[in-house]
Write a protein that holds these residues in place. Structure first.
Motif, PDB file in Angstrom:
ATOM      1  N   ARG A  98      41.893  43.679  -6.340  1.00 18.53           N
ATOM      2  CA  ARG A  98      42.221  43.150  -6.411  1.00 18.53           C
ATOM      3  C   ARG A  98      41.797  41.228  -6.449  1.00 18.53           C
ATOM      4  N   PRO A  99      43.237  40.774  -6.266  1.00 23.09           N
ATOM      5  CA  PRO A  99      42.750  39.839  -7.016  1.00 23.09           C
ATOM      6  C   PRO A  99      42.031  38.650  -6.018  1.00 23.09           C
ATOM      7  N   GLY A 100      40.833  37.411  -6.320  1.00 16.90           N
ATOM      8  CA  GLY A 100      40.761  36.507  -5.080  1.00 16.90           C
ATOM      9  C   GLY A 100      41.745  35.012  -4.916  1.00 16.90           C
ATOM     10  N   TYR A 101      40.815  34.466  -3.836  1.00 15.71           N
ATOM     11  CA  TYR A 101      41.246  33.542  -3.515  1.00 15.71           C
ATOM     12  C   TYR A 101      41.010  32.153  -4.059  1.00 15.71           C
ATOM     13  N   PRO A 102      41.886  31.285  -4.320  1.00 20.86           N
ATOM     14  CA  PRO A 102      41.457  29.465  -4.655  1.00 20.86           C
ATOM     15  C   PRO A 102      40.721  28.585  -4.123  1.00 20.86           C
ATOM     16  N   ALA A 103      40.400  27.942  -4.865  1.00 22.17           N
ATOM     17  CA  ALA A 103      38.910  26.810  -4.364  1.00 22.17           C
ATOM     18  C   ALA A 103      39.472  25.694  -3.037  1.00 22.17           C
ATOM     19  N   ALA A 104      41.043  26.372  -4.084  1.00 23.51           N
ATOM     20  CA  ALA A 104      41.576  24.889  -2.898  1.00 23.51           C
ATOM     21  C   ALA A 104      42.059  25.449  -1.822  1.00 23.51           C
ATOM     22  N   LEU A 105      41.938  26.966  -1.577  1.00 19.02           N
ATOM     23  CA  LEU A 105      42.507  27.212   0.072  1.00 19.02           C
ATOM     24  C   LEU A 105      41.597  26.167   0.559  1.00 19.02           C
ATOM     25  N   VAL A 106      40.194  27.204   0.543  1.00 18.48           N
ATOM     26  CA  VAL A 106      38.941  26.542   1.050  1.00 18.48           C
ATOM     27  C   VAL A 106      39.600  25.376   1.779  1.00 18.48           C
ATOM     28  N   GLU A 107      39.594  24.303   0.374  1.00 22.53           N
ATOM     29  CA  GLU A 107      39.085  22.540   1.274  1.00 22.53           C
ATOM     30  C   GLU A 107      40.705  22.632   1.547  1.00 22.53           C
ATOM     31  N   ARG A 108      41.596  23.319   1.305  1.00 28.19           N
ATOM     32  CA  ARG A 108      42.715  23.092   3.408  1.00 28.19           C
ATOM     33  C   ARG A 108      41.957  23.214   4.358  1.00 28.19           C
ATOM     34  N   VAL A 109      41.456  24.532   4.321  1.00 26.94           N
ATOM     35  CA  VAL A 109      41.645  24.611   5.611  1.00 26.94           C
ATOM     36  C   VAL A 109      40.263  24.264   6.123  1.00 26.94           C
ATOM     37  N   LEU A 110      39.041  23.769   5.169  1.00 28.59           N
ATOM     38  CA  LEU A 110      37.757  22.821   6.037  1.00 28.59           C
ATOM     39  C   LEU A 110      37.337  21.706   4.726  1.00 28.59           C
ATOM     40  N   PRO A 111      38.287  20.848   4.903  1.00 29.93           N
ATOM     41  CA  PRO A 111      38.096  19.190   3.543  1.00 29.93           C
ATOM     42  C   PRO A 111      37.090  19.277   3.926  1.00 29.93           C
ATOM     43  N   GLY A 112      36.231  18.193   2.870  1.00 27.23           N
ATOM     44  CA  GLY A 112      34.999  18.006   3.395  1.00 27.23           C
ATOM     45  C   GLY A 112      33.701  19.095   2.950  1.00 27.23           C
ATOM     46  N   PRO A 113      32.791  17.985   2.808  1.00 24.94           N
ATOM     47  CA  PRO A 113      31.672  18.676   2.622  1.00 24.94           C
ATOM     48  C   PRO A 113      31.208  20.052   4.053  1.00 24.94           C
ATOM     49  N   GLY A 114      30.965  21.209   3.149  1.00 22.81           N
ATOM     50  CA  GLY A 114      30.135  21.584   4.377  1.00 22.81           C
ATOM     51  C   GLY A 114      28.539  20.927   4.974  1.00 22.81           C
ATOM     52  N   PRO A 115      28.290  22.856   5.611  1.00 18.24           N
ATOM     53  CA  PRO A 115      28.372  23.928   5.728  1.00 18.24           C
ATOM     54  C   PRO A 115      28.735  23.526   6.802  1.00 18.24           C
ATOM     55  N   ARG A 116      30.161  24.825   7.034  1.00 21.79           N
ATOM     56  CA  ARG A 116      30.386  25.118   8.827  1.00 21.79           C
ATOM     57  C   ARG A 116      30.803  26.619   8.635  1.00 21.79           C
TER      58      ARG A 116
END
Length: 260
Positions: A27-45
């Motif tokens: 199964r393919p993974g998901y792009p880092a751009a998705l993470v940035e769209r959901v949780l913009p800015g630095p973590g951790p959350r």
């Protein structure tokens, strides 16, 4: 991805664990751009991954430094997720007790169509901090139209008792599914207006990779082995006739909503 995933059948949600290792490999993974769209800015959350399976959807969030807890009803899948270092509890979202924990995001990759359309949004909202986000997403892999037509003809020959495969792209099917999810979220009154999101890349897929992926779809996990072998043989022959490899568009289709 196989359009059969848009037509859930009883028991299908826990059928993927029949070959969890293949699922995790193929199964393919998901792009880092998705993470940035959901949780913009630095973590951790803090992230709750619903239907986490083997941990594929959790990996980009963990790579971005976020703390992820997965839940999934199939222990065959979550054994691999735990082996990869993901904290997991075996439960469906509708039955899961957050025990007072709250999260900055609830995410669900390739699994929200198994979630109850009323109880699911309510449970997700209850697990979110104020202004937390629910992100539901799927991957679609679309080969060239002529090859997709060849694949459809193979399916119709080998599986004549099934309805004819719709002549549409996987991205279109998942976009329709995302629209239905958005309507459910709006009806729940627990979320602000849901926002659609898409991310597309062009990739090259070999015969071996496609035939490894195909049996991980919901329909294929329940086929008798001789039928599956005939299907794979026909699809493999179509790929051979196309040169043994082909380009695909991988589209991540998402709907994202903020808890009100």
């Amino acid at each position: 991805m196989p359009t059969s995933e848009f037509r859930p059948a009883p028991g299908t949600a826990v059928s993927f664990g029949t070959d969890a290792a293949r699922y995790d490999r193929a199964r393919p993974g998901y792009p880092a751009a998705l993470v940035e769209r959901v949780l913009p800015g630095p973590g951790p959350r803090d992230v709750l991954d619903v239907g986490c399976g083997t941990g594929i959807s959790a990996r980009p969030f963990r790579a971005a430094g976020h703390r992820v807890l997965g839940i999934d009803p199939d222990p065959r899948m979550t054994d691999l997720a735990r082996a990869g270092g993901l904290a997991v509890q075996n439960a469906a979202l509708e039955d899961w007790d957050p025990a007072g924990r709250l999260f900055d995001a609830v995410v669900c990759g390739q699994a929200w169509h198994w979630v109850d359309p009323v109880a699911g949004p309510a449970a997700a909202a209850a697990a979110l901090r104020p202004s937390g986000r629910l992100a539901v997403f799927w991957n679609a892999l679309d080969p060239p139209a002529d090859l997709a037509e060849d694949f459809a003809r193979v399916h119709e020959r080998v599986l004549p008792d099934l309805p004819a495969m719709p002549r549409r792209t996987g991205a279109e099917g998942y976009t329709d599914l995302a629209s239905r999810v958005a309507a459910d979220l709006t009806a729940s009154r627990a979320f602000a207006a849901p926002e659609p999101w898409r991310h597309t890349t062009r990739e090259h897929v070999t015969r071996e990779a496609w035939l490894e992926l195909l049996p991980t779809g919901g329909l294929y996990t329940r086929l008798p082995r001789p039928v599956l072998d005939a299907l794979l043989e026909g699809v493999g022959a179509a790929i051979d006739a196309a040169g043994g490899a082909f380009p695909v568009h991988r589209t991540t289709v998402a709907v994202i909503a903020e808890r009100t």
